[in-house]
Structure formats: C-alpha cells, structure tokens
Design an enzyme around this catalytic site. Structure first.
Site, PDB file in Angstrom:
ATOM      1  N   SER A 169       0.847  -1.201   0.000  1.00 55.45           N
ATOM      2  CA  SER A 169       0.000   0.000   0.000  1.00 55.45           C
ATOM      3  C   SER A 169       0.876   1.242   0.000  1.00 55.45           C
ATOM      4  CB  SER A 169      -0.864   0.020   1.270  1.00 55.45           C
ATOM      5  OG  SER A 169      -1.516   1.265   1.395  1.00 55.45           O
ATOM      6  N   TYR A 184      -2.403  -0.054  10.273  1.00 55.59           N
ATOM      7  CA  TYR A 184      -2.473  -0.477   8.864  1.00 55.59           C
ATOM      8  C   TYR A 184      -1.142  -0.180   8.166  1.00 55.59           C
ATOM      9  CZ  TYR A 184      -4.034  -0.676   3.989  1.00 55.59           C
ATOM     10  OH  TYR A 184      -4.153  -0.983   2.650  1.00 55.59           O
ATOM     11  N   LYS A 188       1.555  -2.764   6.410  1.00 52.70           N
ATOM     12  CA  LYS A 188       1.982  -2.694   5.007  1.00 52.70           C
ATOM     13  C   LYS A 188       3.497  -2.422   4.911  1.00 52.70           C
ATOM     14  CE  LYS A 188      -1.971  -3.649   3.130  1.00 52.70           C
ATOM     15  NZ  LYS A 188      -2.167  -4.830   2.268  1.00 52.70           N
TER      16      LYS A 188
HETATM   17  N1  LIG Z   1      -8.578   0.008  -2.065  1.00 46.98           N
HETATM   18  C1  LIG Z   1      -7.495   0.733  -1.802  1.00 46.98           C
HETATM   19  O1  LIG Z   1      -7.478   1.966  -1.929  1.00 46.98           O
HETATM   20  C2  LIG Z   1      -6.229   0.054  -1.360  1.00 46.98           C
HETATM   21  C3  LIG Z   1      -5.076   0.836  -1.263  1.00 46.98           C
HETATM   22  C4  LIG Z   1      -3.882   0.234  -0.885  1.00 46.98           C
HETATM   23  C5  LIG Z   1      -3.849  -1.111  -0.602  1.00 46.98           C
HETATM   24  N2  LIG Z   1      -4.987  -1.844  -0.698  1.00 46.98           N
HETATM   25  C6  LIG Z   1      -4.875  -3.260  -0.378  1.00 46.98           C
HETATM   26  O2  LIG Z   1      -5.430  -4.031  -1.414  1.00 46.98           O
HETATM   27  C7  LIG Z   1      -5.921  -5.256  -0.865  1.00 46.98           C
HETATM   28  C8  LIG Z   1      -7.359  -5.445  -1.326  1.00 46.98           C
HETATM   29  O3  LIG Z   1      -8.134  -4.392  -0.805  1.00 46.98           O
HETATM   30  P1  LIG Z   1      -9.525  -3.945  -1.435  1.00 46.98           P
HETATM   31  O4  LIG Z   1      -9.514  -2.484  -1.550  1.00 46.98           O
HETATM   32  O5  LIG Z   1      -9.853  -4.793  -2.598  1.00 46.98           O
HETATM   33  O6  LIG Z   1     -10.471  -4.272  -0.194  1.00 46.98           O
HETATM   34  P2  LIG Z   1     -11.783  -5.155  -0.080  1.00 46.98           P
HETATM   35  O7  LIG Z   1     -12.217  -5.027   1.331  1.00 46.98           O
HETATM   36  O8  LIG Z   1     -12.730  -4.818  -1.166  1.00 46.98           O
HETATM   37  O9  LIG Z   1     -11.206  -6.625  -0.359  1.00 46.98           O
HETATM   38  C9  LIG Z   1     -10.453  -7.298   0.596  1.00 46.98           C
HETATM   39  C10 LIG Z   1     -10.788  -8.775   0.470  1.00 46.98           C
HETATM   40  O10 LIG Z   1     -10.005  -9.493   1.446  1.00 46.98           O
HETATM   41  C11 LIG Z   1     -10.864 -10.456   2.025  1.00 46.98           C
HETATM   42  N3  LIG Z   1     -10.392 -10.812   3.357  1.00 46.98           N
HETATM   43  C12 LIG Z   1     -10.337 -10.018   4.456  1.00 46.98           C
HETATM   44  N4  LIG Z   1      -9.926 -10.732   5.510  1.00 46.98           N
HETATM   45  C13 LIG Z   1      -9.699 -11.991   5.065  1.00 46.98           C
HETATM   46  C14 LIG Z   1      -9.266 -13.188   5.685  1.00 46.98           C
HETATM   47  N5  LIG Z   1      -8.986 -13.217   6.999  1.00 46.98           N
HETATM   48  N6  LIG Z   1      -9.135 -14.299   4.934  1.00 46.98           N
HETATM   49  C15 LIG Z   1      -9.443 -14.281   3.614  1.00 46.98           C
HETATM   50  N7  LIG Z   1      -9.872 -13.187   2.966  1.00 46.98           N
HETATM   51  C16 LIG Z   1     -10.004 -12.056   3.698  1.00 46.98           C
HETATM   52  C17 LIG Z   1     -12.221  -9.779   2.100  1.00 46.98           C
HETATM   53  O11 LIG Z   1     -13.279 -10.711   2.288  1.00 46.98           O
HETATM   54  C18 LIG Z   1     -12.275  -9.067   0.779  1.00 46.98           C
HETATM   55  O12 LIG Z   1     -12.824  -9.870  -0.244  1.00 46.98           O
HETATM   56  C19 LIG Z   1      -5.775  -5.144   0.652  1.00 46.98           C
HETATM   57  O13 LIG Z   1      -4.600  -5.813   1.051  1.00 46.98           O
HETATM   58  C20 LIG Z   1      -5.634  -3.657   0.874  1.00 46.98           C
HETATM   59  O14 LIG Z   1      -4.908  -3.363   2.047  1.00 46.98           O
HETATM   60  C21 LIG Z   1      -6.169  -1.296  -1.062  1.00 46.98           C
END
Ligand SMILES: NC(=O)c1ccc[n+]([C@@H]2O[C@H](COP(=O)([O-])OP(=O)(O)OC[C@H]3O[C@@H](n4cnc5c(N)ncnc54)[C@H](O)[C@@H]3O)[C@@H](O)[C@H]2O)c1
Length: 282
Positions: A169, A184, A188
């Site tokens: 991230s 968080y 990361k």
């Molecule tokens: N969306 C953003 O702006 C953003 C920015 C930087 C990093 N990220 C990272 O990208 C990744 C995906 O995030 P996203 O935005 O798609 O979020 P999201 O919440 O839409 O998706 C996250 C997914 O992880 C699954 N999950 C959570 N805990 C879990 C567990 N214990 N076991 C199995 N699955 C689990 C959830 O069910 C969900 O489907 C994450 O690691 C997040 O930190 C997202």
C-alpha cells in the site's frame, strides 16, 4: 551449465537470440500457469484474478466470503481457463494449508500467488486497542506471509519456479493527512520489508517476489469510508497529484507484468500505483 559459468560471449549470443524472438505480448502471457489469489472474493483481489485469467492463467480464488462477487464461469468461458473459488480465512493456518493442498490437487501445480486479502483500520493512534490491531497484523501480515510460504512450497515441490506478488500500500511509504492509519501502515510496511527479504531468500529457488502499492483505489474498502465522510472523499478525489481516485483496472498492468516472464529479471521491487500521492501533493 550453472548460471555463473556463462561467459561474456554466451550472454551476447543469448541476448541477440532473444530480443527479437519474444514480443512483449509473448512475454506477458501466463498461458498454462496456475495463479492463486487471496482476498479474491471482491475488490482488487477479484480484479487481479481476472487479470491472471485474461493473460491465460487458470485461477484459484481464495476468500473468507461465502461467494465471489463475479460469476467465475464467465472467466472460464471468456479466457478458456479454469477458475475455482475456495472459502478460507488466511489467519486460520490449518484451513489455509488445506486449501493450498486442494488447489495443488485440483490444478496440478502452483506457478503464481497474489496476496490481496487485507483489512483496514482508520482511527487515532491513541485509541487503537490490542485485539483490533492484532487482527490487522494477523490478516495483513501473517495471512500474506503464510500464503506466500504455502505457494513457495508448492513452487519448490514442482521445480518450476514462480512469481509472488504481495499487495502492499502507499500507506507503507507515506502517511495521509486526516487519515489515521498507524497499525495499517505498520502492517503494510512489514509487507514491503518481507518482499525484499523473500526476494533474496527465494532467488536461488527461481521464485521472484515483488509487491504493488496501490494508492486510493475505488473499492468497498475505501468507498465505505468515503460515503460516510465528505472530507475523506475529498481527500481521495483531490489528494493525488493526478487529482482523482484510482480504478481497479489501473492495478492490472503492474501485477500482470510482475507475474509474467516480462519481469523475469525483476525481484524485490515495489510498483507504486498511487496517482503520485506518495511523491507529494500539489
Ligand atoms: N482500495 C485501496 O485503496 C487500497 C489501497 C492500498 C492497498 N490496498 C490493499 O489491497 C488489498 C485489497 O483491498 P480492497 O480495496 O480490494 O479491499 P476489499 O475489502 O474490497 O477486499 C479485501 C478482500 O479481502 C478479504 N479478506 C479479508 N480478511 C480476510 C481473511 N482473513 N481471509 C481471507 N480473505 C479475507 C475480504 O473478504 C475481501 O474480499 C488489501 O490488502 C488492501 O490493504 C487497497
């Protein structure tokens, strides 16, 4: 011949023989590969499973959600690959290991792994409590760590090498005014350190390890927060120098590249896909 026995003339000959024979499209192909994606039930993980499928890889999607947000039969039909969904919690090691065994049984081998399962917590540092903080570390750090380990074990078993892409991230690199993301960001930051460490340790096994750091991307994780607070939305929209929130499609290229032979000489790196926000603000 060991890699180190190569002479300069061997390298010159190999370079001349390969730079025209493989187009960039050939290099990006994942045809015949098997890719495991955690957190693939929705959001970025689901789009990255689709990315691997678009490039020709079969995909094993893992998530704690009961069902994926998209119809996987569409993926199989459109890209002539196999796609299967597995329900598991990345913090339950026994469950996770059983799923990886099942994937090996169902698909025969594992070539790639993307760890996208993650949770976010936005609250003041002074208010963080132990349990909620431990949950973030367990899912984001240990969940990614052991998913990568199980994938690497499968890669070693099948002696085909592989590529692991950890979803990190922008929060690992810079803090965002008005968002309070201490635990968080710590989780990361651990992913970025882990990437560099594993890249070195896994290189002799022909396993590349890289990460991708998204900035604000329009998924439920961030849109939930934005819909409750106009200030947060303004920050997502106006904060990045490119002056908009990112789309899930904008993560596809970086991860597809890192999985593929196009990145055969790339390990231990992080690709920021953040609209410039970690470089500064206008
Ligand atoms: N969306 C953003 O702006 C953003 C920015 C930087 C990093 N990220 C990272 O990208 C990744 C995906 O995030 P996203 O935005 O798609 O979020 P999201 O919440 O839409 O998706 C996250 C997914 O992880 C699954 N999950 C959570 N805990 C879990 C567990 N214990 N076991 C199995 N699955 C689990 C959830 O069910 C969900 O489907 C994450 O690691 C997040 O930190 C997202």
């Amino acid at each position: 011949m060991s890699r180190n026995a190569l002479s300069v003339s061997d390298v010159v000959a190999r370079d001349a023989a390969t730079y025209k024979s493989s187009t960039v499209f050939d290099l990006l192909s994942l045809k015949g590969k098997v890719t495991v994606v955690t957190g693939a039930g929705r959001g970025i993980g689901l789009v990255l499973a689709r990315t691997a499928a678009e490039l020709g890889s079969s995909v094993a999607l893992l998530d704690v959600l009961p069902t994926p947000a998209d119809d996987l039969s569409e993926l199989e039909r459109d890209f002539d690959i196999r796609a299967k969904y597995y329900r598991a919690d990345v913090t339950e090691f026994t469950q996770l290991a059983e799923v990886f065994d099942q994937v090996k049984h169902d698909f025969g081998h594992i070539d790639n792994c993307i760890t996208a399962a993650g949770l976010v917590l936005d609250k003041p540092f002074l208010d963080h409590e132990w349990e909620e903080s431990a949950r973030i570390m367990n899912v984001n750090v240990l969940g990614s760590f052991f998913s990568a380990q199980l994938a690497a074990k499968a890669m070693v078993e099948h002696k085909r090498g592989g590529s692991i892409v950890l979803i990190c991230s922008g929060a690992a690199h810079a803090s965002t005014p008005s968002r309070r993301m201490s635990i968080y960001s710590a989780s990361k930051g651990a992913i970025w350190s882990l990437t560099k460490n594993l890249a070195v340790e896994m290189a002799p096994l022909n396993i590349r390890v890289n990460c991708v750091s998204p900035g604000f991307i329009a998924t439920e994780m961030v849109l939930d927060a934005a819909s409750k607070d106009e200030k947060i939305w303004e920050q997502f929209r106006d904060g990045p120098p490119l002056k908009r929130i990112g789309l899930r499609s904008e993560i596809k290229g970086s991860v597809g590249y890192l999985l593929s032979e196009a990145a055969a000489f790339t390990t231990g790196t992080d690709i920021l896909v953040d609209g410039g926000i970690t470089s500064g603000r206008i």
